[in-house]
Design a protein around this motif. Structure first.
Motif, PDB file in Angstrom:
ATOM      1  N   ASP A 188      77.491 -45.865 -33.637  1.00 29.29           N
ATOM      2  CA  ASP A 188      78.058 -45.517 -34.942  1.00 29.29           C
ATOM      3  C   ASP A 188      77.594 -44.116 -35.352  1.00 29.29           C
ATOM      4  O   ASP A 188      76.402 -43.893 -35.559  1.00 29.29           O
ATOM      5  N   PRO A 189      78.548 -43.161 -35.470  1.00 30.19           N
ATOM      6  CA  PRO A 189      78.155 -41.769 -35.749  1.00 30.19           C
ATOM      7  C   PRO A 189      77.409 -41.594 -37.068  1.00 30.19           C
ATOM      8  O   PRO A 189      76.664 -40.627 -37.226  1.00 30.19           O
ATOM      9  N   GLN A 190      77.568 -42.526 -38.021  1.00 26.22           N
ATOM     10  CA  GLN A 190      76.915 -42.311 -39.320  1.00 26.22           C
ATOM     11  C   GLN A 190      75.386 -42.393 -39.235  1.00 26.22           C
ATOM     12  O   GLN A 190      74.695 -41.953 -40.138  1.00 26.22           O
ATOM     13  N   TRP A 191      74.846 -42.967 -38.148  1.00 29.53           N
ATOM     14  CA  TRP A 191      73.378 -43.067 -38.030  1.00 29.53           C
ATOM     15  C   TRP A 191      72.796 -41.925 -37.203  1.00 29.53           C
ATOM     16  O   TRP A 191      71.610 -41.912 -36.910  1.00 29.53           O
ATOM     17  N   LYS A 192      73.651 -40.919 -36.809  1.00 31.67           N
ATOM     18  CA  LYS A 192      73.151 -39.791 -36.021  1.00 31.67           C
ATOM     19  C   LYS A 192      72.173 -38.972 -36.852  1.00 31.67           C
ATOM     20  O   LYS A 192      72.502 -38.508 -37.944  1.00 31.67           O
ATOM     21  N   GLY A 193      70.961 -38.847 -36.345  1.00 36.50           N
ATOM     22  CA  GLY A 193      69.941 -38.072 -37.045  1.00 36.50           C
ATOM     23  C   GLY A 193      69.390 -38.753 -38.283  1.00 36.50           C
ATOM     24  O   GLY A 193      68.609 -38.147 -39.032  1.00 36.50           O
ATOM     25  N   ALA A 194      69.771 -40.032 -38.514  1.00 31.83           N
ATOM     26  CA  ALA A 194      69.344 -40.726 -39.741  1.00 31.83           C
ATOM     27  C   ALA A 194      67.831 -40.918 -39.773  1.00 31.83           C
ATOM     28  O   ALA A 194      67.188 -41.066 -38.726  1.00 31.83           O
ATOM     29  N   SER A 195      67.293 -40.920 -40.987  1.00 27.39           N
ATOM     30  CA  SER A 195      65.875 -41.238 -41.155  1.00 27.39           C
ATOM     31  C   SER A 195      65.682 -42.735 -40.946  1.00 27.39           C
ATOM     32  O   SER A 195      66.372 -43.555 -41.547  1.00 27.39           O
ATOM     33  N   SER A 196      64.750 -43.096 -40.077  1.00 25.35           N
ATOM     34  CA  SER A 196      64.562 -44.511 -39.749  1.00 25.35           C
ATOM     35  C   SER A 196      64.001 -45.314 -40.921  1.00 25.35           C
ATOM     36  O   SER A 196      63.987 -46.548 -40.872  1.00 25.35           O
ATOM     37  N   ILE A 197      63.553 -44.633 -41.964  1.00 23.54           N
ATOM     38  CA  ILE A 197      63.128 -45.337 -43.179  1.00 23.54           C
ATOM     39  C   ILE A 197      64.281 -46.192 -43.723  1.00 23.54           C
ATOM     40  O   ILE A 197      64.075 -47.275 -44.262  1.00 23.54           O
TER      41      ILE A 197
END
Ligand code: MG
Length: 396
Positions: A299-308
């Motif tokens: 899912d591209p929306q989690w690219k680079g997302a903060s794991s928090i």
């Protein structure tokens, strides 16, 4: 005999709620509103045919939210009046079309009414057109003289404290309420008083000390403590593991903290192995899949997302089941960077996300003694465990 329950919930309950907060019948007791608990007591009783609540005109939304998912035995709410007496009369008028033989009228603020007390009222209606739940007076009664002095002692023989439910043959109490309204006989604080005024016989049936009316903020707090003490909790522990490989870069994210390093960890999100392992441990306590299921790498929306984000989502899932996180513990396997200098920062970030103090957040690190892929500095791994308490049975 067809018996309806009429729950009176139109009051503002100002003694038990602060300005701006919802009326007390909508406040939560151990996660379930007082009104829902009261309604459930009657819905679950096999001898009650239908349950109807009289509410304040302003409370439609509160009511709908509080009654979500209840069966059709709960009929549409009716609008009350300015006094309790008016509200009951309007409620009875609203029930006429349902054609019941009897009605049990009950205060919304008495959520602990038992099946036995309800049955006792229905049984007592066989010997009189009205019946109340009541308890004998056990305290000694004093009459006051001017100057806050005792004038005399009043015998408590034959004195009872009236509770609700109060049951009546339907047409008898409807006629009594209509007559009281027409003749402007107001100020009566229970329905038995209306019945007495109309000349109906009212029987006494056993009440219960636990069938208390929640009136003050102290009553609510006491009821909450009692329910919590009665709720059985269970403890659950689960683990998580994650590993990410190194790639070119100048920092790593570990435990929610950005640490300068000669490489970075490869991954779709910020590749924080510590938070990924911890998120899986929390999901494990409630058997709710794993991080990859809830946040697919595709899912591209989690690219680079903060794991928090992932960690907070797992904590929310635990909280929604009535759970409380007791402690979490992590071990980081890495030859470098050094973890010690960043431990307090990690505890602060994780503590803020989970609502935990630092003494409930273990963070340890070990090298792999040069062995294997960790030893060859090809990546970093992390293990985590989480312990939570959850109600072992549903409260509703
Ligand atoms: Mg991962």
């Amino acid at each position: 005999m067809s018996t309806a329950a009429l729950i009176v919930a139109a009051g503002r309950g100002s003694r038990a709620s602060s300005p701006g907060s919802p009326p007390k019948q909508y406040s939560l007791l151990n996660g379930v509103s007082i009104l829902r608990r009261t309604v459930l007591a009657f819905l679950n009783h096999p001898r009650i045919s239908s349950v109807t609540v009289v509410i304040h005109a302003d409370d439609d939304d509160l009511y709908m939210a509080a009654m979500k998912g209840l069966p059709a035995k709960l009929t549409m709410p009716l609008a009350g009046g300015t006094t309790r007496q008016d509200s009951v009369r309007l409620g009875l008028e609203g029930l006429v079309a349902q054609g019941h033989d009897a009605v049990l009228i009950h205060d919304a603020a008495r959520p602990f009414v038992s099946e036995e007390v309800i049955s006792g009222i229905i049984d007592a209606l066989a010997r009189a057109p009205g019946a109340i739940a009541a308890l004998p007076v056990t305290d000694t009664l004093k009459e006051e003289a001017p100057g806050l002095l005792v004038a005399r002692t009043i015998s408590r023989d034959r004195l009872w404290r009236a509770q609700t439910p109060q049951g009546f043959r339907f047409n008898a109490i409807l006629d009594a309420h209509r007559a009281a309204h027409t003749q402007k006989a107001g100020g009566m604080t229970d329905d038995a008083a209306i019945a007495e005024w109309a000349g109906l016989r009212v029987a006494i049936a056993p009440g219960s000390e636990t069938n208390i009316k929640l009136t003050t903020i102290e009553d609510l707090a006491m009821a909450e403590r009692r329910l919590q003490a009665e709720t059985a909790y269970e403890t659950r522990t689960a683990t998580g593991f994650d590993v990410h490989r190194f790639t070119e870069g100048d920092h790593v994210w570990l435990g929610g903290v950005k640490i300068p390093h000669t490489q970075r960890l490869d991954g779709h999100s910020d590749a924080d192995v510590v938070l990924h392992a911890l998120t899986d441990a929390l999901l494990g306590t409630i058997g709710d899949g794993d991080i990859g299921q809830h946040f697919p790498p595709s899912d591209p929306q989690w690219k680079g997302a903060s794991s928090i984000l992932f960690l907070k989502d797992a904590a929310r899932r635990v909280t929604e089941r009535g759970g409380r996180i007791v402690n979490v513990d992590m071990t980081i396997l890495a030859e470098a960077p050094k973890i010690g200098p960043h431990r307090a920062a990690m505890q602060a970030v994780i503590g803020a996300a989970l609502g935990l103090s630092a003494d409930r957040i273990g963070i340890k690190a070990t090298t792999n003694e040069g062995l294997g892929y960790i030893g060859r500095r090809e990546g970093i791994a992390a293990m985590a465990s989480a312990t939570v308490t959850l109600p072992s049975t549903a409260t509703d």
